[in-house]
Motif scaffolding. Structure first.
Motif, PDB file in Angstrom:
ATOM      1  N   VAL A   1      32.868  40.220  29.656  1.00  0.00           N
ATOM      2  CA  VAL A   1      33.358  41.249  30.572  1.00  0.00           C
ATOM      3  C   VAL A   1      32.237  41.630  31.520  1.00  0.00           C
ATOM      4  CG1 VAL A   1      34.450  43.521  30.768  1.00  0.00           C
ATOM      5  CG2 VAL A   1      34.714  42.211  28.658  1.00  0.00           C
ATOM      6  N   ILE A   2      32.573  41.760  32.780  1.00  0.00           N
ATOM      7  CA  ILE A   2      31.632  42.305  33.759  1.00  0.00           C
ATOM      8  C   ILE A   2      32.256  43.585  34.308  1.00  0.00           C
ATOM      9  CG2 ILE A   2      30.444  41.926  35.954  1.00  0.00           C
ATOM     10  CD1 ILE A   2      30.730  38.875  35.388  1.00  0.00           C
TER      11      ILE A   2
ATOM     12  N   SER B   1      36.288  45.260  37.324  1.00  0.00           N
ATOM     13  CA  SER B   1      35.902  44.515  36.133  1.00  0.00           C
ATOM     14  C   SER B   1      36.479  43.119  36.171  1.00  0.00           C
ATOM     15  CB  SER B   1      36.379  45.240  34.871  1.00  0.00           C
ATOM     16  OG  SER B   1      37.783  45.371  34.873  1.00  0.00           O
ATOM     17  N   LEU B   2      35.880  42.267  35.392  1.00  0.00           N
ATOM     18  CA  LEU B   2      36.342  40.900  35.278  1.00  0.00           C
ATOM     19  C   LEU B   2      36.199  40.479  33.830  1.00  0.00           C
ATOM     20  CD1 LEU B   2      36.213  38.079  37.595  1.00  0.00           C
ATOM     21  CD2 LEU B   2      34.969  37.625  35.524  1.00  0.00           C
ATOM     22  N   GLN B   3      37.244  39.898  33.290  1.00  0.00           N
ATOM     23  CA  GLN B   3      37.211  39.453  31.903  1.00  0.00           C
ATOM     24  C   GLN B   3      37.447  37.957  31.896  1.00  0.00           C
ATOM     25  OE1 GLN B   3      39.640  38.187  29.565  1.00  0.00           O
ATOM     26  NE2 GLN B   3      37.913  38.155  28.169  1.00  0.00           N
ATOM     27  N   SER B   4      36.685  37.237  31.121  1.00  0.00           N
ATOM     28  CA  SER B   4      36.874  35.784  31.115  1.00  0.00           C
ATOM     29  C   SER B   4      36.499  35.186  29.772  1.00  0.00           C
ATOM     30  CB  SER B   4      36.031  35.132  32.208  1.00  0.00           C
ATOM     31  OG  SER B   4      34.662  35.310  31.922  1.00  0.00           O
ATOM     32  N   GLN B   5      37.045  34.023  29.530  1.00  0.00           N
ATOM     33  CA  GLN B   5      36.534  33.233  28.419  1.00  0.00           C
ATOM     34  C   GLN B   5      36.585  31.768  28.819  1.00  0.00           C
ATOM     35  OE1 GLN B   5      38.799  35.636  27.621  1.00  0.00           O
ATOM     36  NE2 GLN B   5      40.552  34.457  28.263  1.00  0.00           N
TER      37      GLN B   5
ATOM     38  N   GLU C   1      31.864  20.034  33.320  1.00  0.00           N
ATOM     39  CA  GLU C   1      31.455  21.408  33.090  1.00  0.00           C
ATOM     40  C   GLU C   1      31.865  22.256  34.287  1.00  0.00           C
ATOM     41  OE1 GLU C   1      27.376  23.649  31.960  1.00  0.00           O
ATOM     42  OE2 GLU C   1      27.404  21.496  31.550  1.00  0.00           O
ATOM     43  N   ILE C   2      32.252  23.493  34.027  1.00  0.00           N
ATOM     44  CA  ILE C   2      32.716  24.346  35.118  1.00  0.00           C
ATOM     45  C   ILE C   2      31.552  25.196  35.609  1.00  0.00           C
ATOM     46  CG2 ILE C   2      34.301  26.211  35.737  1.00  0.00           C
ATOM     47  CD1 ILE C   2      36.216  24.951  33.552  1.00  0.00           C
ATOM     48  N   ASP C   3      30.930  24.754  36.699  1.00  0.00           N
ATOM     49  CA  ASP C   3      29.746  25.450  37.188  1.00  0.00           C
ATOM     50  C   ASP C   3      30.124  26.682  37.980  1.00  0.00           C
ATOM     51  OD1 ASP C   3      27.817  23.743  36.186  1.00  0.00           O
ATOM     52  OD2 ASP C   3      28.198  22.292  37.788  1.00  0.00           O
ATOM     53  N   PHE C   4      31.124  26.513  38.813  1.00  0.00           N
ATOM     54  CA  PHE C   4      31.511  27.640  39.662  1.00  0.00           C
ATOM     55  C   PHE C   4      32.773  28.260  39.085  1.00  0.00           C
ATOM     56  CE2 PHE C   4      33.470  29.705  43.330  1.00  0.00           C
ATOM     57  CZ  PHE C   4      32.403  30.526  43.673  1.00  0.00           C
ATOM     58  N   PRO C   5      32.639  29.468  38.499  1.00  0.00           N
ATOM     59  CA  PRO C   5      33.733  29.993  37.685  1.00  0.00           C
ATOM     60  C   PRO C   5      34.783  30.797  38.446  1.00  0.00           C
ATOM     61  CG  PRO C   5      31.802  31.363  37.421  1.00  0.00           C
ATOM     62  CD  PRO C   5      31.438  30.297  38.425  1.00  0.00           C
ATOM     63  N   LYS C   6      34.925  30.586  39.732  1.00  0.00           N
ATOM     64  CA  LYS C   6      35.838  31.423  40.501  1.00  0.00           C
ATOM     65  C   LYS C   6      36.939  30.555  41.107  1.00  0.00           C
ATOM     66  CE  LYS C   6      35.268  35.329  43.643  1.00  0.00           C
ATOM     67  NZ  LYS C   6      34.279  36.133  44.370  1.00  0.00           N
ATOM     68  N   VAL C   7      38.164  31.034  41.032  1.00  0.00           N
ATOM     69  CA  VAL C   7      39.270  30.345  41.700  1.00  0.00           C
ATOM     70  C   VAL C   7      39.189  30.660  43.184  1.00  0.00           C
ATOM     71  CG1 VAL C   7      41.779  30.353  42.027  1.00  0.00           C
ATOM     72  CG2 VAL C   7      40.823  30.236  39.719  1.00  0.00           C
ATOM     73  N   GLU C   8      39.076  29.616  44.000  1.00  0.00           N
ATOM     74  CA  GLU C   8      38.968  29.863  45.441  1.00  0.00           C
ATOM     75  C   GLU C   8      40.261  29.520  46.158  1.00  0.00           C
ATOM     76  OE1 GLU C   8      34.887  30.314  46.946  1.00  0.00           O
ATOM     77  OE2 GLU C   8      35.152  28.133  46.856  1.00  0.00           O
ATOM     78  N   MET C   9      40.854  28.402  45.801  1.00  0.00           N
ATOM     79  CA  MET C   9      42.079  27.980  46.468  1.00  0.00           C
ATOM     80  C   MET C   9      42.924  27.227  45.437  1.00  0.00           C
ATOM     81  SD  MET C   9      43.607  28.382  49.231  1.00  0.00           S
ATOM     82  CE  MET C   9      42.582  28.744  50.659  1.00  0.00           C
ATOM     83  N   PRO C  10      43.814  27.938  44.756  1.00  0.00           N
ATOM     84  CA  PRO C  10      44.553  27.290  43.672  1.00  0.00           C
ATOM     85  C   PRO C  10      45.423  26.146  44.164  1.00  0.00           C
ATOM     86  CG  PRO C  10      45.448  29.474  44.140  1.00  0.00           C
ATOM     87  CD  PRO C  10      44.192  29.353  44.927  1.00  0.00           C
ATOM     88  N   SER C  11      45.533  25.122  43.340  1.00  0.00           N
ATOM     89  CA  SER C  11      46.469  24.048  43.663  1.00  0.00           C
ATOM     90  C   SER C  11      47.764  24.231  42.872  1.00  0.00           C
ATOM     91  CB  SER C  11      45.851  22.678  43.385  1.00  0.00           C
ATOM     92  OG  SER C  11      45.507  22.568  42.038  1.00  0.00           O
TER      93      SER C  11
ATOM     94  N   LYS D   1      30.100  35.357  36.836  1.00  0.00           N
ATOM     95  CA  LYS D   1      29.630  34.721  35.619  1.00  0.00           C
ATOM     96  C   LYS D   1      28.643  35.636  34.892  1.00  0.00           C
ATOM     97  CE  LYS D   1      28.301  29.984  34.432  1.00  0.00           C
ATOM     98  NZ  LYS D   1      28.036  28.639  34.987  1.00  0.00           N
ATOM     99  N   VAL D   2      28.795  35.719  33.579  1.00  0.00           N
ATOM    100  CA  VAL D   2      27.831  36.475  32.784  1.00  0.00           C
ATOM    101  C   VAL D   2      26.581  35.610  32.622  1.00  0.00           C
ATOM    102  CG1 VAL D   2      27.323  37.300  30.440  1.00  0.00           C
ATOM    103  CG2 VAL D   2      29.490  37.907  31.540  1.00  0.00           C
TER     104      VAL D   2
END
Lengths: 179, 179
Positions: free
Chosen positions: B52-53, B33-37, A58-68, B63-64
């Motif tokens: 959307v935020i 804004s931030l849009q995600s799915q 499950e993706i808990d932290f939804p932010k890209v911090e350091m892309p691979s 995260k929403v």
């Protein structure tokens, strides 16, 4: 296993769609994924980005911090985002982009993505699909079967052959780079 | 001021595109804004969502958690997501959706969004754009000027009149509801 991917270029290159396609392919592979794009002051500067997180869990932290996995299709985007990549990341740039050095450990691939779309496939608009094929083959982040299904589910009716060709040409470029 | 919006329905209703359009309109209004799915096991159940935020400030937490604007175009989506709305939220459902009760404080709007797309505009595929018009007029979350510009920048060439009409019909439905 969590992989963060950032696709950068200019608005109109279809990178949001590319992100959505990768996220859907990951779902077809039985993984979880999250696709996002943010718009803020930085979005006014001419560089566009779309982000994807793919994980077995499950993706808990939804932010890209350091892309691979990082793609830059334009110079402006590369100049802006090249510093943010993980130590063992894969960095793919269009051949029109200049980049002097990358961090130790980062693998750099330079490929004629835009030119292949225009001259080989025949439509500049499918550069995003060529890039998808290239990234898929280099990174194996999703399976070919799933990416093909995801591409076909997201493109306008009547453009199937064009997009399949774009994907194939992306694979081919990557196969040459991996030889 | 931070607003969280969740757009729910079935795959193929164009809700991701609707989310992208709202996010771009917010940028045009000078906001962030931030849009995600996200795609996971729950995405296999027939309900699709896009989020959307929109904020005046930088969006730190991407995260929403509890949307204050919720759209459900299908019964399946409504059944799944109706419980997650803020106490003073705005909940918009298609008229084909049954919902017995909502929390105190939540404003419920029931509108013939799908039917208007099919019968008034003439194309079921623009239901997402009718919904955009409706949500914009009810919530004022973005300006009409910005949403129109964002819609026109994201639709296929040649469909401008169809989509403008869909947006107008969405406004009209909302104006009737607000009377």
């Amino acid at each position: 296993m969590r992989t963060e991917m950032r696709l950068t270029g200019s608005g109109g290159q279809g990178l949001i769609l590319a992100g959505i396609i990768f996220a859907e392919a990951a779902l077809l592979d039985g993984k979880n994924s999250l696709q996002s794009q943010s718009y803020g002051p930085e979005a006014r500067g001419g560089a566009s980005k779309a982000e994807v997180i793919i994980s077995n869990e499950e993706i808990d932290f939804p932010k890209v911090e350091m892309p691979s996995v990082l793609l830059s299709l334009t110079q402006v985007a590369c100049d802006k985002y090249h510093g943010e990549i993980s130590d063992d990341g894969i960095f793919i740039i269009d051949e029109t982009v200049d980049l002097e050095t990358v961090k130790d450990g980062v693998k750099l691939y330079r490929a004629p993505i835009l030119k292949t779309a225009t001259e080989v496939v025949g439509k500049s608009i499918v550069a995003n699909i060529v890039a998808i094929g290239y990234i898929t083959e280099i990174t194996k982040i999703v399976s070919r079967e799933s990416i093909e299904q995801a591409v076909l589910s997201r493109i306008p009716a009547g453009t199937e052959e064009l997009n399949k060709k774009a994907l194939q040409e992306g694979y081919k470029l990557a196969e040459m780079a991996l030889k």
